[in-house]
Design a protein around this motif. Structure first.
Motif, PDB file in Angstrom:
ATOM      1  N   SER A 139       0.065   2.079 -10.119  1.00  0.00           N
ATOM      2  CA  SER A 139       0.731   3.160  -9.394  1.00  0.00           C
ATOM      3  C   SER A 139       2.068   3.495 -10.047  1.00  0.00           C
ATOM      4  O   SER A 139       2.975   2.661 -10.081  1.00  0.00           O
ATOM      5  CB  SER A 139       0.960   2.735  -7.942  1.00  0.00           C
ATOM      6  OG  SER A 139       1.872   3.611  -7.301  1.00  0.00           O
ATOM      7  N   HIS A 140       2.214   4.698 -10.542  1.00  0.00           N
ATOM      8  CA  HIS A 140       3.493   5.109 -11.105  1.00  0.00           C
ATOM      9  C   HIS A 140       4.581   5.108 -10.048  1.00  0.00           C
ATOM     10  O   HIS A 140       5.731   4.729 -10.322  1.00  0.00           O
ATOM     11  CB  HIS A 140       3.366   6.482 -11.751  1.00  0.00           C
ATOM     12  CG  HIS A 140       2.588   6.471 -13.030  1.00  0.00           C
ATOM     13  ND1 HIS A 140       2.631   7.501 -13.948  1.00  0.00           N
ATOM     14  CD2 HIS A 140       1.739   5.551 -13.560  1.00  0.00           C
ATOM     15  CE1 HIS A 140       1.842   7.215 -14.979  1.00  0.00           C
ATOM     16  NE2 HIS A 140       1.288   6.038 -14.760  1.00  0.00           N
ATOM     17  N   LYS A 141       4.233   5.528  -8.833  1.00  0.00           N
ATOM     18  CA  LYS A 141       5.235   5.581  -7.752  1.00  0.00           C
ATOM     19  C   LYS A 141       5.799   4.199  -7.451  1.00  0.00           C
ATOM     20  O   LYS A 141       7.018   4.031  -7.282  1.00  0.00           O
ATOM     21  CB  LYS A 141       4.622   6.178  -6.491  1.00  0.00           C
ATOM     22  CG  LYS A 141       5.604   6.303  -5.329  1.00  0.00           C
ATOM     23  CD  LYS A 141       4.944   6.890  -4.101  1.00  0.00           C
ATOM     24  CE  LYS A 141       5.966   7.185  -2.995  1.00  0.00           C
ATOM     25  NZ  LYS A 141       6.799   6.018  -2.635  1.00  0.00           N
ATOM     26  N   ALA A 142       4.935   3.192  -7.384  1.00  0.00           N
ATOM     27  CA  ALA A 142       5.408   1.843  -7.072  1.00  0.00           C
ATOM     28  C   ALA A 142       6.405   1.352  -8.107  1.00  0.00           C
ATOM     29  O   ALA A 142       7.456   0.777  -7.755  1.00  0.00           O
ATOM     30  CB  ALA A 142       4.224   0.882  -6.989  1.00  0.00           C
ATOM     31  N   PHE A 143       6.125   1.583  -9.374  1.00  0.00           N
ATOM     32  CA  PHE A 143       7.027   1.105 -10.416  1.00  0.00           C
ATOM     33  C   PHE A 143       8.300   1.930 -10.479  1.00  0.00           C
ATOM     34  O   PHE A 143       9.388   1.392 -10.711  1.00  0.00           O
ATOM     35  CB  PHE A 143       6.295   1.080 -11.761  1.00  0.00           C
ATOM     36  CG  PHE A 143       5.315  -0.055 -11.872  1.00  0.00           C
ATOM     37  CD1 PHE A 143       5.738  -1.314 -12.243  1.00  0.00           C
ATOM     38  CD2 PHE A 143       3.983   0.141 -11.561  1.00  0.00           C
ATOM     39  CE1 PHE A 143       4.840  -2.368 -12.316  1.00  0.00           C
ATOM     40  CE2 PHE A 143       3.072  -0.907 -11.625  1.00  0.00           C
ATOM     41  CZ  PHE A 143       3.502  -2.171 -12.000  1.00  0.00           C
ATOM     42  N   THR A 246      -0.978   5.213  -2.664  1.00  0.00           N
ATOM     43  CA  THR A 246       0.197   5.551  -1.854  1.00  0.00           C
ATOM     44  C   THR A 246       1.471   4.858  -2.323  1.00  0.00           C
ATOM     45  O   THR A 246       2.532   5.031  -1.709  1.00  0.00           O
ATOM     46  CB  THR A 246      -0.060   5.182  -0.378  1.00  0.00           C
ATOM     47  OG1 THR A 246      -0.405   3.788  -0.284  1.00  0.00           O
ATOM     48  CG2 THR A 246      -1.189   6.014   0.210  1.00  0.00           C
ATOM     49  N   GLY A 247       1.385   4.075  -3.388  1.00  0.00           N
ATOM     50  CA  GLY A 247       2.572   3.432  -3.923  1.00  0.00           C
ATOM     51  C   GLY A 247       3.018   2.192  -3.180  1.00  0.00           C
ATOM     52  O   GLY A 247       4.109   1.682  -3.414  1.00  0.00           O
ATOM     53  N   GLN A 248       2.175   1.686  -2.288  1.00  0.00           N
ATOM     54  CA  GLN A 248       2.526   0.455  -1.566  1.00  0.00           C
ATOM     55  C   GLN A 248       2.263  -0.789  -2.410  1.00  0.00           C
ATOM     56  O   GLN A 248       2.806  -1.851  -2.140  1.00  0.00           O
ATOM     57  CB  GLN A 248       1.730   0.361  -0.265  1.00  0.00           C
ATOM     58  CG  GLN A 248       2.003   1.485   0.719  1.00  0.00           C
ATOM     59  CD  GLN A 248       1.102   1.380   1.937  1.00  0.00           C
ATOM     60  OE1 GLN A 248       1.243   0.488   2.761  1.00  0.00           O
ATOM     61  NE2 GLN A 248       0.161   2.310   2.046  1.00  0.00           N
TER      62      GLN A 248
END
Length: 401
Positions: A139-143, A246-248
């Motif tokens: 996940s790009h969002k998580a990082f 969802t980036g969780q």
């Protein structure tokens, strides 16, 4: 519902019940392509028999239907040995005439997929895709939320885990079903022990390799991964995939069927998520996947409809529409995949280069697979040591049939 035929003018139209376990968003979109083409190109009706819960839940239900004398028109299993007892009992339709008429031996690749459908020289199933377990989805969002660069391989991913945890993220999403933990372990085995060691264990049932130093490193990595998965607290694979979408969660080890759910969620490969074949360490794919079988029916109209569906499943257009939605690779190499995204293109390039391993389900019996699943379920949910797990695993491989 049993497959039934009804008069339709001078022809016979059949309501063909097709059973499968494709119930996630991406899977449902993919199987809908089969149904659409079947109804548009024939006089028959596709009666969808989806079973939630995955193959472990669906397979016993399907087998019970057949053994109980109430067979469906067609059903999905994985490539491999799952249907061999039904074939030996004479309960599945011989498709050799369809295969020879369409030249399946010339168009299906890798050839081991059709070999897995073949018993005593006769063909009993239609391979419809190539699914590989060998992927890490990130996940790009998580990082980004954690202020981290997206990792390029498994080792960078492990190094990033503490910072992900500190940012409130679950480093590794993992569902609670045994087949998921087994699959994740096998992927780590290819990346860490290497493709040759993996092939020796899964293909040759080499217990000495399973007890050796290469696999000791795999079990040590699995202990670390077990810690990274703490807090995942989901059962289904698609729930784990959603944690990544969802980036969780930072990442998930899962087969390429996960890509269908990324697509349904509107995510773009290379922008919203990354995919690392072979965990970015050993870039290979494993050639497993799905196949359709057809129970024997006494009604010739049903048999004819079954063979029409069998032929349709390998049609070039059908192969493209289904596999683009499913996230898998087509079993035909002569189809147009201009619409393939970055991750599918990576898989196609690896396939073209011949970096392909057999999937464990095609080499191990259902009994052996079940024993490994039981071990992995216990290992991932307890504090079992790497040494304890490795010895039990090696004993299973040593006794494998």
């Amino acid at each position: 519902m049993t497959a039934i035929s009804v008069a339709a003018g001078s022809a016979w139209a059949v309501e063909l019940e097709v059973m499968h376990w494709w119930t996630s968003g991406g899977e449902a979109a993919a199987v809908a392509e089969f149904a659409r083409h079947f109804e548009e190109r024939t006089d028959h009706t596709w009666v969808d028999g989806a079973i939630a819960g995955g193959g472990a839940v669906a397979r016993p239900i399907m087998v019970s239907r057949i053994l109980g004398g109430d067979p469906m028109g067609a059903f999905q299993f994985n490539h491999g040995r799952q249907a061999e007892e039904l074939i030996e009992a004479g309960l599945l339709l011989d498709l050799t005439d369809v295969a020879e008429a369409q030249g399946w031996r010339d168009i299906v690749r890798p050839s081991n997929l059709l070999d897995a459908c073949t018993v005593d020289g006769r063909i009993y199933c239609v391979p419809v895709n190539i699914h590989s377990w060998q992927w890490l989805w990130l996940s790009h969002k998580a990082f980004e939320d954690a202020g981290l660069e997206v990792p390029s391989d498994w080792f960078e991913f492990v190094e990033a885990a503490p910072a992900l945890r500190e940012a409130g993220k679950i480093p590794l999403a993992l569902g609670g079903q045994p087949w998921q933990s087994t699959g994740a372990f096998n992927v780590m085995a290819v990346a860490i022990a290497g493709p040759e060691a993996y092939a020796q264990v899964m293909g040759e049932k080499n217990a000495e390799v399973a007890r050796g130093e290469d696999y000791a490193r795999v079990f040590e990595a699995a202990v670390a991964a077990r810690e990274m998965a703490q807090g995942s607290n989901v059962q289904e694979w698609q729930q784990a995939t959603n944690l990544v979408i969802t980036g969780q969660a930072g990442g998930q080890i899962m087969g390429d069927w996960a890509q269908g759910d990324f697509q349904v969620a509107g995510q773009v490969a290379g922008e919203d998520y990354s995919c690392l074949p072979g965990l970015g360490v050993n870039e290979v794919i494993s050639a497993g996947g799905d196949a359709f079988y057809f129970p024997v029916h006494s009604d010739p109209a049903v048999t004819e409809a079954q063979k029409e569906l069998a032929a349709l499943l390998l049609d070039p257009e059908v192969q493209v529409d289904f596999n683009l939605a499913k996230g898998s690779l087509p079993v035909r190499g002569d189809v147009n995949l201009d619409a393939a995204n970055d991750c599918m293109r990576k898989g196609l390039e690896i396939l073209a280069a011949g970096a392909v391993l057999p999937d464990g389900v095609t080499t191990l019996s259902p009994d052996t697979t079940g024993q490994i699943d039981d071990l992995m379920a216990e290992f991932w949910s307890t504090s079992m040591t790497a040494e304890q797990a490795q010895e039990r695993y090696a004993a299973i491989i040593e006794a494998a049939d």
